[in-house]
Design an enzyme around this catalytic site. Structure first.
Site, PDB file in Angstrom:
ATOM      1  N   GLU A   1      28.375  55.902 -15.443  1.00 43.11           N
ATOM      2  CA  GLU A   1      28.199  55.547 -14.030  1.00 43.11           C
ATOM      3  C   GLU A   1      27.116  54.469 -13.890  1.00 43.11           C
ATOM      4  O   GLU A   1      27.289  53.487 -13.159  1.00 43.11           O
ATOM      5  CB  GLU A   1      27.812  56.812 -13.259  1.00 43.11           C
ATOM      6  CG  GLU A   1      28.009  56.716 -11.765  1.00 43.11           C
ATOM      7  CD  GLU A   1      27.667  58.033 -11.070  1.00 43.11           C
ATOM      8  OE1 GLU A   1      27.378  59.031 -11.756  1.00 43.11           O
ATOM      9  OE2 GLU A   1      27.687  58.046  -9.833  1.00 43.11           O
TER      10      GLU A   1
ATOM     11  N   ALA B   1      24.734  63.178  -4.803  1.00 44.91           N
ATOM     12  CA  ALA B   1      24.304  64.206  -5.745  1.00 44.91           C
ATOM     13  C   ALA B   1      23.574  63.665  -6.967  1.00 44.91           C
ATOM     14  O   ALA B   1      22.924  64.431  -7.675  1.00 44.91           O
ATOM     15  CB  ALA B   1      25.510  65.032  -6.189  1.00 44.91           C
ATOM     16  N   SER B   2      23.680  62.366  -7.256  1.00 46.96           N
ATOM     17  CA  SER B   2      22.909  61.829  -8.391  1.00 46.96           C
ATOM     18  C   SER B   2      22.454  60.411  -8.076  1.00 46.96           C
ATOM     19  O   SER B   2      22.931  59.782  -7.124  1.00 46.96           O
ATOM     20  CB  SER B   2      23.750  61.836  -9.679  1.00 46.96           C
ATOM     21  OG  SER B   2      24.662  60.769  -9.675  1.00 46.96           O
ATOM     22  N   THR B   3      21.511  59.955  -8.893  1.00 46.55           N
ATOM     23  CA  THR B   3      21.033  58.572  -8.737  1.00 46.55           C
ATOM     24  C   THR B   3      20.918  57.953 -10.128  1.00 46.55           C
ATOM     25  O   THR B   3      20.596  58.650 -11.097  1.00 46.55           O
ATOM     26  CB  THR B   3      19.698  58.527  -7.961  1.00 46.55           C
ATOM     27  OG1 THR B   3      19.385  57.169  -7.662  1.00 46.55           O
ATOM     28  CG2 THR B   3      18.536  59.147  -8.713  1.00 46.55           C
ATOM     29  N   GLN B   4      21.218  56.662 -10.233  1.00 44.23           N
ATOM     30  CA  GLN B   4      21.215  55.978 -11.527  1.00 44.23           C
ATOM     31  C   GLN B   4      20.286  54.773 -11.510  1.00 44.23           C
ATOM     32  O   GLN B   4      20.207  54.071 -10.495  1.00 44.23           O
ATOM     33  CB  GLN B   4      22.615  55.463 -11.896  1.00 44.23           C
ATOM     34  CG  GLN B   4      23.621  56.503 -12.272  1.00 44.23           C
ATOM     35  CD  GLN B   4      24.110  57.337 -11.108  1.00 44.23           C
ATOM     36  OE1 GLN B   4      23.990  58.564 -11.110  1.00 44.23           O
ATOM     37  NE2 GLN B   4      24.611  56.707 -10.080  1.00 44.23           N
TER      38      GLN B   4
END
Ligand SMILES: O=P(O)(O)OP(=O)(O)OP(=O)(O)OC[C@H]1O[C@@H](n2cnc3c(O)ncnc32)[C@H](O)[C@@H]1O
Ligand SMILES: [Ca+2]
Length: 494
Positions: free
Chosen positions: A174, A204-207
């Site tokens: 991702e 729900a997530s961070t990159q």
């Protein structure tokens, strides 16, 4: 001899007019053939298509990409032509009714059928990539996550496209494909002039992904690519549970620990006058929260609107107690110091754009946040009547989380704050992992730089036509010269 002269004079093939005519006809044929070649090339050069479904934690989007059929290996050729937002929540919300996940995609896939020319349907690849929502569901209930993926797969196979699979993509993918997308769209890969780091904030997530100057100390965070003849050594990390919806839950759960009255949650990250009855289960029903509340009941979520206190509460979700490397961001994750310019997209953009914080200094951003969070809820609702109340109520929290994540988490400072560009699109295409994912799976980014043709196609055709004409002209002149010479010779003999 007389007889021979008579034949020569009478034979019309030997008359200049005839020869000129022949030459003109020949030239005409050449032009016609050339034009038809060019014309046919135009027809066969039409567009090819690809479809990627971004099955995110909060919602699913369908992206249609197109590119000129004969230029697929040239950088910058692929562009997004259409997006469709699937109605309802993300596919992970269908865990109790997996069939519903597949059905939810129908409307957008019907739209894709209309948008892509029928003769291209069979060859158009379709990919579905699921992100953090499905990663969390898999952790919680693997069987349910498989059923949801099977359902969306069955649904996508019913369309006349070439279905290539539905899977949960890794956090590293991702991050890396988001980086490829922004750099492909900014044409940084072919030219190899510095790259843009990628910051993606989901539900729900961070990159975070960039080319670091320092050595990458943990192999889980390193990805290597060879693109257009250049090697890239990327740092990437995906923080599961640090998307803005999950962090809000983490932060609320944290606040429950210090509550005196267990039915009243006073929250500095929500506006004064905000008072809503919510369910405990809506906060705690996530694998991101380990310590569950004992008895599920309702509570009142009451806003206080104090930015400094809000930031202190948000800081508590970042665990900085341990680091097994020379430097860490948080939660014991290795991170080299941020380097170069960054493109920050998804919720980084939605939130910062709404709060008018996409330009200006870090200090100014903090002042604006202080003012915004202190604005009473009633005034906020009046000021923005067209914006969904759920989004509106959360901007103070989300803006505070973003500033804290970037400054305290990733270690951006007031000096390099200007290096972060908050972006939604580059050209026609959304910044996000989907384009990079498709480019990779269709092998559209070659490892080596493609050979550059001597001249552009149009120039090449014009050159060939003119050159052929020139040769014909020379032949013609040569022929005339030859004829004149033979006649003079014959006269001399007579
Ligand atoms: O990447 P994951 O974590 O799987 O999640 P996602 O893909 O569904 O996440 P998005 O980037 O689509 O959205 C990120 C969050 O921003 C929210 N969001 C979307 N549009 C918004 C807007 O206009 N204003 C505020 N928030 C918004 C959305 O509900 C999510 O909580
Ligand atoms: Ca996402």
């Amino acid at each position: 001899m007389d007889e021979q002269r008579e034949v020569q004079v009478k034979n019309p093939c030997h008359r200049p007019v005839f020869i000129i005519l022949t030459a003109v006809i020949a030239v005409g044929i050449i032009i016609v053939v050339s034009i038809s070649v060019v014309q046919n090339k135009r027809i066969s050069q039409k567009y090819k298509y690809g479809i990627v479904l971004d099955a995110g934690s909060s919602h699913t989007s369908v992206f249609i990409y197109e590119w000129p059929a004969e230029k697929e290996n040239n950088t910058g050729m692929v562009r997004q032509t259409h997006t469709c937002n699937v109605k309802g929540k993300g596919i992970s919300s269908y865990s109790a009714n997996p069939e519903g996940a597949g059905m939810s995609l129908q409307e957008c896939m019907e739209e894709a059928k209309q948008k892509i020319p029928v003769r291209r349907h069979l060859e158009t690849p379709v990919y579905l990539g699921a992100t953090a929502g499905m990663r969390l569901l898999k952790m919680e209930d693997e069987d349910a996550s498989e059923k949801v993926l099977a359902s969306v797969g069955r649904s996508l196979q019913k369309y006349p496209f070439s279905f290539q699979g539905a899977r949960i993509i890794l956090g590293q993918e991702e991050g890396a494909f988001g980086w490829i997308t922004v750099n492909y769209l900014s044409d940084n890969l072919r030219t190899a002039t510095g790259t843009l780091g990628a910051l993606d904030l989901g539900g729900a997530s961070t990159q975070i992904t960039f080319v670091p100057k320092q050595e990458i100390e943990s192999q889980d965070n390193a990805i290597d690519f060879r693109l257009y003849g250049n090697d890239y050594h990327l740092y990437t990390h995906s923080f599961l549970c640090f998307g803005k919806d999950q962090v809000l839950r983490l932060s609320l759960a944290e606040k429950f620990h210090s509550m005196i009255d267990s039915t009243l949650l006073r929250d500095p990250c929500f506006h004064t006058g905000y008072n809503l009855s919510k369910k405990y289960v809506d906060v705690f029903d996530t694998p991101c929260i380990k310590e569950k509340s004992a008895s599920p009941k309702d509570f009142f979520h009451v806003g206080e609107g104090v930015w400094v206190e809000c930031q202190n509460s948000v800081r508590k979700v970042f665990n900085k107690s341990h680091c097994g490397y020379s430097t860490c961001s948080f939660d014991g994750v290795f991170q080299p110091s941020v380097e170069g310019k960054f493109g920050a997209f998804s919720a980084f953009f939605f939130v910062m754009d709404f709060l008018n914080l996409t330009s200006g200094t870090l200090h100014e951003a903090k002042l604006k946040m202080k003012r915004y969070c202190a604005t009473p809820w009633k005034e906020i609702v009046q000021r923005y009547p067209s914006i969904k109340e759920k989004y509106l109520s959360e901007y103070c929290f989300s803006g505070t989380y973003i500033l804290t994540l970037l400054e305290d988490g990733y270690k951006f400072t007031s000096n390099n704050w200007k290096d972060i560009q908050f972006i939604k699109k580059i050209g026609d295409s959304d910044a996000g992992w989907t384009l990079g994912y498709m480019l990779n799976l269709t092998n559209m980014i070659p490892a080596e730089a493609p050979d550059i043709p001597l001249m552009a196609h149009g120039g090449y055709v014009s050159f060939m036509v003119l050159f052929t004409l020139l040769i014909f002209l020379l032949f013609f002149l040569a022929f005339l010269y030859y004829r004149r010479s033979t006649r003079t010779a014959q006269k001399d003999i007579i």
